[in-house]
Write a protein that holds these residues in place. Structure first.
Motif, short mmCIF file in Angstrom:
data_model
loop_
_atom_site.label_atom_id
_atom_site.label_comp_id
_atom_site.label_asym_id
_atom_site.label_seq_id
_atom_site.Cartn_x
_atom_site.Cartn_y
_atom_site.Cartn_z
N SER A 114 26.57 30.90 32.40
CA SER A 114 28.02 31.04 32.47
C SER A 114 28.40 32.38 33.06
O SER A 114 29.36 32.47 33.85
CB SER A 114 28.67 30.84 31.10
N ALA A 115 27.68 33.43 32.68
CA ALA A 115 27.97 34.74 33.26
C ALA A 115 27.83 34.68 34.77
O ALA A 115 28.68 35.18 35.52
CB ALA A 115 27.02 35.78 32.69
N PHE A 116 26.78 34.02 35.19
CA PHE A 116 26.55 33.91 36.63
C PHE A 116 27.66 33.11 37.30
O PHE A 116 28.16 33.48 38.36
CB PHE A 116 25.19 33.26 36.88
N LEU A 117 28.05 32.03 36.64
CA LEU A 117 29.12 31.21 37.21
C LEU A 117 30.42 32.02 37.35
O LEU A 117 31.12 31.92 38.34
CB LEU A 117 29.36 29.96 36.36
N ILE A 118 30.67 32.84 36.32
CA ILE A 118 31.87 33.68 36.40
C ILE A 118 31.77 34.62 37.59
O ILE A 118 32.72 34.80 38.35
CB ILE A 118 32.05 34.48 35.09
N LEU A 119 30.58 35.16 37.80
CA LEU A 119 30.37 36.06 38.94
C LEU A 119 30.65 35.37 40.26
O LEU A 119 31.04 35.99 41.24
CB LEU A 119 28.93 36.58 38.94
N ILE A 120 30.39 34.06 40.29
CA ILE A 120 30.64 33.32 41.53
C ILE A 120 32.12 32.95 41.63
O ILE A 120 32.75 33.10 42.67
CB ILE A 120 29.81 32.01 41.55
N VAL A 121 32.66 32.48 40.49
CA VAL A 121 34.03 31.96 40.51
C VAL A 121 35.05 33.08 40.64
O VAL A 121 36.04 32.93 41.36
CB VAL A 121 34.30 31.11 39.25
N TYR A 122 34.78 34.21 39.99
CA TYR A 122 35.77 35.29 40.00
C TYR A 122 36.17 35.72 41.42
O TYR A 122 37.36 35.76 41.72
CB TYR A 122 35.27 36.48 39.18
N PRO A 123 35.21 36.03 42.30
CA PRO A 123 35.63 36.42 43.65
C PRO A 123 36.40 35.31 44.35
O PRO A 123 37.37 35.57 45.06
CB PRO A 123 34.30 36.69 44.38
N ILE A 124 35.99 34.06 44.11
CA ILE A 124 36.66 32.97 44.81
C ILE A 124 38.11 32.84 44.34
O ILE A 124 39.02 32.72 45.14
CB ILE A 124 35.89 31.64 44.59
N VAL A 125 38.30 32.94 43.02
CA VAL A 125 39.66 32.83 42.50
C VAL A 125 40.50 34.00 43.00
O VAL A 125 41.63 33.82 43.44
CB VAL A 125 39.64 32.78 40.95
N SER A 126 39.94 35.21 42.96
CA SER A 126 40.74 36.35 43.43
C SER A 126 41.01 36.23 44.92
O SER A 126 42.04 36.68 45.41
CB SER A 126 40.09 37.69 43.13
N PHE A 127 40.08 35.62 45.63
CA PHE A 127 40.29 35.44 47.07
C PHE A 127 41.50 34.54 47.31
O PHE A 127 42.31 34.78 48.19
CB PHE A 127 39.04 34.81 47.68
N LEU A 128 41.60 33.51 46.46
CA LEU A 128 42.68 32.55 46.67
C LEU A 128 44.03 33.07 46.18
O LEU A 128 45.07 32.61 46.64
CB LEU A 128 42.34 31.24 45.95
N LYS A 129 44.01 34.03 45.30
CA LYS A 129 45.26 34.60 44.80
C LYS A 129 45.99 35.27 45.97
O LYS A 129 45.41 36.10 46.67
CB LYS A 129 44.91 35.64 43.73
N PRO A 130 47.26 34.89 46.19
CA PRO A 130 47.94 35.46 47.36
C PRO A 130 48.03 36.97 47.26
O PRO A 130 48.40 37.50 46.22
CB PRO A 130 49.35 34.85 47.27
N PRO A 131 47.67 37.66 48.32
CA PRO A 131 47.74 39.13 48.31
C PRO A 131 49.19 39.60 48.28
O PRO A 131 50.09 38.85 48.61
CB PRO A 131 47.06 39.55 49.60
N LYS A 132 49.35 40.85 47.89
CA LYS A 132 50.72 41.40 47.77
C LYS A 132 51.49 41.26 49.07
O LYS A 132 52.65 40.90 49.09
CB LYS A 132 50.62 42.88 47.39
N GLN A 133 50.80 41.62 50.14
CA GLN A 133 51.48 41.48 51.44
C GLN A 133 51.16 40.09 51.94
O GLN A 133 50.03 39.74 52.21
CB GLN A 133 50.95 42.55 52.38
N ARG A 134 52.20 39.27 52.06
CA ARG A 134 51.96 37.85 52.27
C ARG A 134 51.42 37.49 53.65
O ARG A 134 50.70 36.54 53.84
CB ARG A 134 53.26 37.04 52.07
#
Lengths: 354, 150, 483
Positions: free
Chosen positions: B24-44
């Motif tokens: 699970s720790a490893f999965l979080i390491l994989i998922v976290y960057p992907i989720v943050s990548f998809l989060k719209p950046p401040k400057q749209r």
């Protein structure tokens, strides 16, 4: 938790009978012998492909395929989007390693003569996948719309134009205009994210299906020591390797991130040291070595025709290698393979050194 | 995939516990960057499309401010209470940053004495063309500066 | 034989016809008409043309009722809008002109129609200028005849008829000055012209004759980008300028100068052409004392700073032309930092050395070092920014700050004209502060990039752990199977 999982499994199984598939999979064995290591490269290539799909899809969330915005959008991905740098660098590195492992996978299959009956079609689909991967690389290289990519694409498509009769129309089809322009970028984007993935997935599906149906090939010359169940024994080994590969990718992405260079300027003179991607280097370099005229034929044209026919011969190996098909030793295959490897390595090195 | 493999082993032990945790720790390491990548950046967007000045009370009439628009400067002049002028502050001659000269009612570049009128037209000195125009819109006591549609 | 006789006869009749007495002229002379008197010396009369050639009618009849009847095509005084057409009848027709044995070019009419003078006038249907406006109507003589209104020395007066007439010009172009002739007379060209030198440029030499365009028209020979070529027609012609004893290399030098490149190669029409320094109509070289004023019209700050500098006095004392002493006149090169200092390429060392004017020597040395250091810092700053940017770091704010370094360098290159080390230092200081900031900010961005490695270590740690666990697990199930 476990109960829920079992329930879902049986619900699906009742309707589509996955248990048959699982049974089939568990019956699959991988032969153990001194050359077993080569079996892993197909799996690693597959893993790279999966990474490419995932990171590629992620990149399209922000990438803009137009000459005005392509470069800026990648800059945006690199600087503004969280982990954008990581996703892009992994996509770029994984692309290179993907082609590298395909090379290994393909040559190992070639030397083991795994393409012999009944696996001719597996070989043909595999070689087609190899060609498609090269096209992926070529089309993806232009997408950042930077100076190097621009000129490399210009040179690359120019080479296509040399082919008689179909060359010019093909060049136009690729470029979408007389020169490499925004139209080319749109096209390459379409090739890279629509057309190629579609064809690739289709052929890959056939390739994997054939592997599943026919099982692993046993080598002609090596003594098989035993068998290992594909699932879970071989699969877990695969998994360890994949994790290792992921680590390597992460290290490469962090320590050697993809740079962006300068934005392409069609009016600027070509910068010095335009080089194609390393997997095209051996072809590029050999074309450079050819004299401009051989007898009365254009040297470059001759080179392209030679590479073209070599490709076709390579694709059709199982059909002309009669000896192996009859169960005899065919030393010629070894010589061809060794020659190809030496040729590729020497030309690639020369391309980088010269 | 991992979870299914574990399912096959009925024995509950410490080993399995660790393997679960690290997976699970490893999965979080994989998922976290992907989720943050998809989060719209401040400057749209790729390009900066607007910039805001919110504290207008500090902005006296007849004053000017240099604000950052991407990596380009913009000079904003408060002409009247509700009349703002927004122009590119990069001199068209050699890219120095211009300033507002209230007494002469001009925009002036210190590098080579280039002068512009308050519409951005180059009126004297070396500047070869007018300053680029921007649109300043007053909305809820906030000044929004956007690119002028050509 | 028969044909021969007939043709002889035919030509004799034709010949005698033209040799017949010109009844129009005859009669009008008798009644003492001015027009007829003027026509005596007209070039057209010498070519055998008659009044009727332009006015119509029959010049063979001595009966005025017949000669000037509409039936015979008599039109009387041509309507204003027809005048030029009548001239063009022959002058735009090469074959007709050849018949009269004339080598005068044709096409004047087309040129006139295209030109600014071919536009409609305030009088209905007529263009501003007709042929007769400049060439007269009845006493037309060849251009090289000193009596011609378009003979070089007469041209200014001819053009001035309209162009010096305030009331007249008001009708067409109220903003156009009317003092050109007056100014022209103060110029070298104008003075020579007045003295009867027909080689000195008059109006038409620069503006053209029939094809005159507004100076704002790109086709005009006096449009900014065309001026240097126009002036060089004479001024670069060694043979032509021989008697005036002035150099002829100005255009060659100008072409390579910073101004020439800006105007001619980059088409920047704000760059000065010949006239911007020498004047248009009052063309004279600026005197030594006024050079800085002339250059200062564009380079205002430099001129101002120079005027307050210690060099002002020194230059005046030695009678050095201000800007020109360091920058030359026609071949003004792009300024470089190498011009400053005491090295081989420096200008300062012309006067300042370790042995004389030592104060200036040290100042030059110091200022050169200051600007060199700043440019070096600027280079480091940009390369650091590029490095950070290539690593995908957000650098817009730093780039914004970087502009200040550039501004400071540019400003320093201006402030140098004050030749005041402390002022110069002040400007450089701004740039130094900015570049120190930029460099440290960019460096910290690059460092930030490497912080990512910590995340990498964590990721590798976990995945390695997982790899080991899977391996152990694998060993276990394989062992179990074997048992």
């Amino acid at each position: 938790m476990k109960k829920l999982f079992n329930n879902i499994y049986s619900w699906i199984d009742e309707r589509v009978q996955i248990s048959d598939l699982v049974k089939f999979m568990s019956k699959k064995y991988v032969p153990i012998h001194s050359h077993s290591i080569w079996y892993y490269f197909g799996g690693v290539s597959l893993f790279f492909f999966i990474i490419q799909v995932v990171t590629g899809i992620l990149l399209t969330f922000y990438y803009k395929g137009s000459s005005e915005q392509a470069y800026e959008s990648i800059k945006f991905i690199m600087s503004k989007v969280e982990f954008g740098w990581l996703i892009r660098s992994i996509h770029a590195w994984s692309a290179n390693l993907f082609i590298f492992t395909i090379f290994i996978h393909m040559f190992s299959v070639f030397f083991e003569r795994t393409y012999r009956k009944p696996r001719e079609l597996t070989w043909v689909t595999g070689v087609l996948l190899f060609f498609l991967s090269l096209s992926f690389g070529f089309s993806g290289y232009l997408l950042p719309w930077n100076e190097l990519a621009y000129f490399a694409t210009k040179v690359g498509t120019d080479i296509v134009g040399v082919v008689p009769i179909i060359g010019e129309p093909l060049k136009l089809l690729l470029r979408g205009s007389e020169d490499v322009t925004g139209a080319t970028l749109s096209r390459f984007f379409a090739f890279h994210v629509m057309l190629l993935p579609l064809i690739f997935s289709l052929i890959l599906f056939i390739h994997l299906l054939l592997v599943q149906i026919q099982g692993m090939s046993e080598p002609v010359e090596e003594k098989v020591k035993g068998n290992m169940p594909f699932f879970p024994n071989f699969f877990l080994r695969d998994l360890i390797l994949w994790l290792l590969v992921l680590n390597i990718l992460a290290v490469l992405a962090v320590f050697f991130p993809s740079e962006l260079g300068l934005k392409a300027n069609p009016l600027a003179p070509a910068p010095a040291g335009i080089k194609p991607e390393w997997y095209f280097m051996f072809m590029f370099q050999s074309l450079k070595f050819l004299p401009s005229k051989i007898l009365f034929i254009d040297g470059e044209l001759l080179g392209i025709l030679l590479f073209g026919s070599a490709g076709v011969l390579w694709l059709l190996v199982p059909f002309w290698d009669r000896k192996t098909a009859r169960g005899q030793k065919n030393r010629l295959i070894n010589y061809i393979g060794i020659f190809a490897i030496i040729f590729i390595i020497v030309m690639t090195i020369l391309g980088w050194v010269l | 995939m991992n979870t299914t493999t574990q399912k096959k082993i009925p024995r509950k032990d410490f080993f399995k516990y660790i393997i679960n945790i690290s997976t699970s720790a490893f999965l979080i390491l994989i998922v976290y960057p992907i989720v943050s990548f998809l989060k719209p950046p401040k400057q749209r967007e790729v390009e900066v499309s607007d910039v805001k000045i919110s504290n207008l009370d500090d902005f006296a009439i007849g004053d000017s401010k240099i604000v950052r628009f991407g990596n380009k400067p913009i000079i904003v002049i408060r002409k009247e209470k509700e009349q703002f002028i927004a122009l590119s502050a990069a001199c068209t001659h050699l890219d120095c940053t211009v300033q507002y000269k209230k007494d002469e009612s001009i925009i002036w570049c210190a590098c080579h004495n280039g002068k512009y009128d308050l519409t951005g037209r180059n009126i004297s000195g070396p500047p070869p063309r007018p300053l680029d125009k921007f649109v300043a819109t007053l909305k809820n006591n906030e000044l929004i500066i956007t690119k002028a549609s050509s | 034989m028969k044909v021969f006789v007939v043709s002889i006869l035919f030509y004799t009749i034709l010949f005698s016809q033209s040799k017949k007495i010109d009844q129009c002229f005859q009669c009008h002379m008798e009644i003492g008409s001015i027009q007829a008197e003027q026509f005596v010396n007209d070039v057209h009369k010498s070519k055998g043309l008659s009044c009727s050639s332009c006015h119509g009618g029959d010049n063979t009849s001595d009966d005025d009722a017949i000669a000037m009847s509409a039936k015979k095509g008599f039109i009387g005084k041509p309507k204003p809008d027809k005048i030029s057409e009548i001239c063009a009848n022959c002058h735009s027709n090469p074959s007709k002109m050849k018949k009269f044995g004339s080598s005068v070019t044709t096409g004047q009419m087309e040129n006139l129609n295209k030109s600014v003078h071919g536009k409609a006038s305030t009088v209905a249907n007529t263009s501003i200028a007709q042929c007769t406006t400049c060439h007269n109507a009845h006493g037309i003589v060849k251009v090289n005849n000193p009596k011609s209104p378009v003979y070089p020395t007469n041209i200014p007066q001819t053009c001035g008829k309209c162009h010096s007439n305030v009331v007249y010009m008001q009708k067409y172009n109220p903003s156009l000055p009317v003092d050109q002739i007056e100014k022209y007379r103060t110029s070298k060209h104008g003075m020579l012209n007045k003295a009867g030198n027909k080689k000195a440029a008059a109006c038409a030499d620069c503006h053209g004759s029939h094809n005159i365009f507004s100076a704002k028209d790109v086709r005009s020979s006096v449009y900014p980008t065309n001026i240097p070529t126009t002036c060089s027609k004479c001024h670069s012609n060694k043979e032509y300028m021989k008697e005036f004893k002035i150099p002829t290399d100005q255009f060659e030098k100008y072409k390579e100068s910073v101004h020439g490149i800006a105007l001619l190669k980059k088409n920047d029409i704000s760059a000065p052409a010949c006239n911007d320094c020498h004047g248009n109509h009052a063309a004279t070289p600026p005197g030594i004392s006024s050079i800085s004023k002339v250059c200062g019209t564009c380079h205002a700050l430099n001129a101002e700073l120079f005027a307050s500098s210690p060099h002002k006095k020194a230059f005046e004392k030695n009678n050095y032309p201000e800007c020109e002493t360091c920058h030359n006149n026609h071949n003004i090169a792009v300024t470089r930092d190498e011009l400053l200092g005491v090295g081989k390429t420096s200008i300062c060392s012309k006067c300042h050395s370790q042995n004389q004017q030592f104060k200036g020597y040290t100042a030059a040395l110091e200022m050169r070092k200051l600007i060199d250091d700043l440019t070096e810092k600027h280079k480091i700053a940009t390369s650091k920014i590029f490095e950070a940017e290539q690593k995908g770091m957000e650098v817009e704010e730093i780039k914004f700050r970087e502009r200040d370094i550039n501004s400071s360098i540019l400003e320093a290159r201006t402030v140098i004209h004050s030749f005041d080390v402390s002022k110069f230092k002040e400007v450089i200081k701004k740039g130094e502060i900015a570049s120190d900031e930029v460099i440290s900010d960019a460096k910290s961005k690059i460092d930030e990039f490497y912080i990512r490695r910590i995340g990498l270590v964590a990721a590798i740690l976990f995945s390695t752990l997982l790899m080991i666990l899977i391996y152990l697990y694998l060993k276990r199930i394989e062992k179990e199977k074997n048992i």
